[in-house]
Design an enzyme around this catalytic site. Structure first.
Site, PDB file in Angstrom:
ATOM      1  CB  SER A 161      49.884 -89.391 -22.557  1.00  0.00           C
ATOM      2  OG  SER A 161      50.901 -89.223 -23.357  1.00  0.00           O
ATOM      3  CB  CYS A 163      60.122 -67.996 -17.074  1.00  0.00           C
ATOM      4  SG  CYS A 163      61.823 -67.220 -16.669  1.00  0.00           S
TER       5      CYS A 163
END
Ligand code: PLP
Length: 389
Positions: free
Chosen positions: A199, A325
């Site tokens: 990438s 989260c």
């Protein structure tokens, strides 16, 4: 406010030289590389130059490099493309439990379609064990996919050895080298790789462009269907400007990679030593030597990673935690969980990744602030008070 960016594993700023080359491509290479006229051929020339630079850097042939939209697409392609092409031979794939979600979620998707996946465990340093890999191989194993370097812990895997085993058994071997490129020497032949994901935005190139190495003779199903681009294996009009930027970013690695690594190590080691000497109850994560030169992953005991991240953010310091989260509860990442970090430490798992533009002054500022923040957070922690009476 001072800004200190210590999240180079998440992404890197685009280098000036890369931007300049991209600007040149915007101006000159606006044609469609598939058009056979002058302007199309010019754009194709830019694409092929980038392909050659990237191929050379990893020891591949340019015809073995396929441009994609990034590491995620490469990972999806390697896993699903192999599964669909080889399913008559077998439906078993081996990977590790600490891979990037682009690999893990692709594998989970295949499980719903009747494929079987073995997720190898890792030791306390985040390394897979060769004995476990050998045990996991079956008659119907069609692919082994193990990342070269872990994005959270920085641990490097024994890629060459894994490649030798895969080759002997006639199993395809893919490695996600997104984090390793530029930090670790890569040679696709020496490492016995059949496929590899790369990438651009982790090496100071543009976001949204990647490259997949597929060894000559390896047949996997295309992931994108459409035109005949990328040797009929990856359809879609070329993202010319970003591909050119990727090529220039790799050219910079070719010219300077050793110097970059020396800089990373100097800065990272200084950060590590200051933290270890000046903050109590800190544990180093990942392998001590076999690790990326720019990555420091630590668990800071008796602090909550999210609180730490937000407090550092208020001081202009950008880092990453090992937590995510999820549904209101702070859950440690799958990588931190796999390493069996103790309860008092796991929630304070923090990743600092330094880069070309990080200075020793940035580190001094960071550690000074970190000390203040850790002291403040621990003063509010009942566990800290309980354990350190
Ligand atoms: N694999 C690894 C190890 C990564 O760190 C990342 C990016 O965070 C990816 C794959 C995904 O790459 P991209 O952001 O180019 O889709």
């Amino acid at each position: 406010m001072k800004e200190v960016y210590l999240d180079y594993a998440a992404t890197t700023p685009t280098e000036e030289q890369v931007i300049n080359k991209m600007y040149e491509a915007y101006k000159k290479a606006y044609g469609n590389p598939s058009s056979i006229h002058l302007i199309g051929r010019r754009a194709k020339g830019y694409v092929e130059e980038a392909r050659e630079i990237i191929a050379n850097y990893v020891g591949a042939d340019p015809k073995e490099i396929y441009f994609t939209s990034g590491g995620t697409e490469c990972d999806n392609w390697a896993i699903k493309g192999t599964a669909y092409a080889k399913q008559k031979k077998g439906k078993h794939i081996i990977t590790s439990c600490i891979e990037h979600h682009a690999i893990l979620h692709s594998c989970e998707y295949l499980e719903k379609q009747g494929f079987e996946i073995t997720y190898l465990p890792v030791d306390e340093y985040g390394s897979i064990e060769i004995a476990e890999l050998k045990k996991a191989i079956r008659e119907d194993t069609i692919l082994i996919s193990i990342m070269m370097a872990n994005n959270e812990m920085g641990t490097l895997q024994p890629i060459k050895e894994i490649g030798e085993i895969a080759k002997k058994k006639g199993i395809l071997f893919h490695s996600d080298a997104v984090q390793a490129l530029g930090s670790v020497p890569i040679n696709v032949h020496e490492m016995n790789l059949d496929m590899m994901s790369l990438s651009a935005h982790k090496i100071y190139g543009p976001k949204g462009v990647g490259a997949m190495y597929i060894k000559k003779g390896v047949r996997i199903d295309p992931f994108m269907h459409g035109g005949a681009q990328e040797f009929k294996k990856r359809a879609g009009t070329h993202n010319v400007v970003d591909i050119v930027g990727f090529g220039q970013a790799v050219q910079m690695l070719k010219e300077n990679d050793k110097a970059y690594v020396i800089h990373y190590k100097k800065i990272r080691d200084y950060l590590r030593e200051r933290i270890l000497q000046e903050i109590e109850h800190v544990q180093l994560n990942g392998h001590h030597e076999r690790r990326l030169p720019n990555n420091l992953n630590i668990s800071i005991g008796y602090v909550e990673g999210e609180a730490l991240l937000l407090s550092l953010d208020m001081e202009g310091i950008c880092v990453s935690t090992g937590s995510a989260c999820s549904s209101g509860s702070l859950k440690p990442s799958h990588v931190a969980t796999a390493l069996n970090i103790g309860d008092d430490f796991i929630h304070g798992t923090t990743r600092f990744t330094v880069g070309r533009f990080t200075s020793l002054e940035d580190i001094d500022y960071t550690v000074d602030k970190l000390k203040e923040i850790v002291t403040r957070l621990r003063a509010m922690s009942p566990t800290y008070r309980e354990r350190n009476k």
